[in-house]
Design a protein around this motif. Structure first.
Motif, PDB file in Angstrom:
ATOM      1  N   PRO A 121       2.642  -1.749  -7.790  1.00 35.91           N
ATOM      2  CA  PRO A 121       1.378  -1.502  -8.461  1.00 35.91           C
ATOM      3  C   PRO A 121       0.150  -2.152  -8.594  1.00 35.91           C
ATOM      4  O   PRO A 121       0.667  -3.546  -8.415  1.00 35.91           O
ATOM      5  N   PHE A 122      -0.904  -1.742  -8.885  1.00 35.17           N
ATOM      6  CA  PHE A 122      -2.066  -2.672  -8.866  1.00 35.17           C
ATOM      7  C   PHE A 122      -2.927  -1.926 -10.021  1.00 35.17           C
ATOM      8  O   PHE A 122      -2.810  -0.929 -10.199  1.00 35.17           O
ATOM      9  N   THR A 163      -5.481   2.975   1.906  1.00 34.61           N
ATOM     10  CA  THR A 163      -5.936   3.810   0.674  1.00 34.61           C
ATOM     11  C   THR A 163      -5.110   5.271   0.833  1.00 34.61           C
ATOM     12  O   THR A 163      -4.710   5.900  -0.254  1.00 34.61           O
ATOM     13  N   LYS A 164      -4.372   5.486   2.021  1.00 37.81           N
ATOM     14  CA  LYS A 164      -3.694   6.741   1.880  1.00 37.81           C
ATOM     15  C   LYS A 164      -2.542   7.042   1.136  1.00 37.81           C
ATOM     16  O   LYS A 164      -1.820   7.972   0.849  1.00 37.81           O
ATOM     17  N   GLU A 165      -1.857   5.597   1.075  1.00 37.61           N
ATOM     18  CA  GLU A 165      -0.476   5.554   0.350  1.00 37.61           C
ATOM     19  C   GLU A 165      -0.731   5.246  -1.132  1.00 37.61           C
ATOM     20  O   GLU A 165       0.327   5.091  -1.657  1.00 37.61           O
ATOM     21  N   VAL A 166      -1.985   4.917  -1.245  1.00 41.77           N
ATOM     22  CA  VAL A 166      -2.073   4.846  -2.928  1.00 41.77           C
ATOM     23  C   VAL A 166      -1.996   6.046  -3.762  1.00 41.77           C
ATOM     24  O   VAL A 166      -2.878   7.010  -3.369  1.00 41.77           O
ATOM     25  N   GLU A 167      -1.326   5.852  -4.908  1.00 44.91           N
ATOM     26  CA  GLU A 167      -1.626   7.051  -5.626  1.00 44.91           C
ATOM     27  C   GLU A 167      -1.854   6.735  -7.051  1.00 44.91           C
ATOM     28  O   GLU A 167      -1.643   5.561  -7.472  1.00 44.91           O
ATOM     29  N   LYS A 168      -2.740   7.657  -7.915  1.00 46.57           N
ATOM     30  CA  LYS A 168      -3.087   7.366  -9.184  1.00 46.57           C
ATOM     31  C   LYS A 168      -1.917   7.376 -10.123  1.00 46.57           C
ATOM     32  O   LYS A 168      -1.138   8.421  -9.987  1.00 46.57           O
ATOM     33  N   THR A 184     -10.457   6.665  -3.941  1.00 51.76           N
ATOM     34  CA  THR A 184      -9.140   5.911  -4.131  1.00 51.76           C
ATOM     35  C   THR A 184      -9.156   4.564  -3.700  1.00 51.76           C
ATOM     36  O   THR A 184     -10.050   4.415  -2.655  1.00 51.76           O
ATOM     37  N   PRO A 185      -8.897   3.663  -4.364  1.00 51.04           N
ATOM     38  CA  PRO A 185      -9.065   2.247  -4.156  1.00 51.04           C
ATOM     39  C   PRO A 185      -8.280   1.879  -3.205  1.00 51.04           C
ATOM     40  O   PRO A 185      -7.083   2.327  -2.746  1.00 51.04           O
ATOM     41  N   LYS A 186      -8.503   0.633  -2.377  1.00 49.35           N
ATOM     42  CA  LYS A 186      -7.513   0.015  -1.246  1.00 49.35           C
ATOM     43  C   LYS A 186      -6.564  -0.633  -2.087  1.00 49.35           C
ATOM     44  O   LYS A 186      -6.595  -1.391  -3.150  1.00 49.35           O
ATOM     45  N   CYS A 187      -5.472  -0.744  -1.530  1.00 51.89           N
ATOM     46  CA  CYS A 187      -4.124  -1.518  -1.770  1.00 51.89           C
ATOM     47  C   CYS A 187      -4.578  -2.937  -1.607  1.00 51.89           C
ATOM     48  O   CYS A 187      -5.147  -3.290  -0.411  1.00 51.89           O
ATOM     49  N   PHE A 240      -2.677   1.999 -10.052  1.00 53.77           N
ATOM     50  CA  PHE A 240      -2.279   2.603  -9.061  1.00 53.77           C
ATOM     51  C   PHE A 240      -1.250   2.245  -8.545  1.00 53.77           C
ATOM     52  O   PHE A 240      -0.662   1.094  -8.962  1.00 53.77           O
ATOM     53  N   TYR A 241      -0.653   2.728  -7.457  1.00 52.79           N
ATOM     54  CA  TYR A 241       0.563   2.449  -7.209  1.00 52.79           C
ATOM     55  C   TYR A 241       0.570   2.686  -5.568  1.00 52.79           C
ATOM     56  O   TYR A 241       0.238   3.664  -5.120  1.00 52.79           O
ATOM     57  N   CYS A 242       0.913   1.775  -4.988  1.00 54.98           N
ATOM     58  CA  CYS A 242       0.990   1.716  -3.332  1.00 54.98           C
ATOM     59  C   CYS A 242       2.252   2.165  -2.996  1.00 54.98           C
ATOM     60  O   CYS A 242       3.353   1.445  -3.209  1.00 54.98           O
ATOM     61  N   ARG A 243       2.715   3.229  -2.352  1.00 52.38           N
ATOM     62  CA  ARG A 243       3.803   3.835  -1.743  1.00 52.38           C
ATOM     63  C   ARG A 243       4.227   2.736  -0.626  1.00 52.38           C
ATOM     64  O   ARG A 243       5.339   2.727  -0.425  1.00 52.38           O
TER      65      ARG A 243
END
Ligand SMILES: [Zn+2]
Length: 58
Positions: free
Chosen positions: A14-15, A37-42, A28-31, A6-9
């Motif tokens: 990335p994580f 969670t909202k800014e996390v993209e797969k 969607t996981p938490k950063c 995942f990637y946190c914008r």
């Protein structure tokens, strides 16, 4: 279980998260940094098994 990327914008970091395929579809996981969670993209996953290896294969 597979490891997903995942990637946190927000953090621009990335994580990875270990989750089942079902979980991956449903949530969607938490950063780990900002707990957002909202800014996390797969990321288009290079699904790999759990190792200590760095995820970076780009
Ligand atoms: Zn974040």
């Amino acid at each position: 279980m597979p490891v997903y990327e995942f990637y946190c914008r927000k953090c621009k970091e990335p994580f990875t998260e270990i989750m089942s395929v079902k979980e991956h579809d449903e949530r969607t996981p938490k950063c780990p940094r900002c707990q957002e969670t909202k800014e996390v993209e797969k990321r288009i996953s290079t699904v790999h098994t759990v190792t200590t290896k760095k995820w970076l294969t780009l």
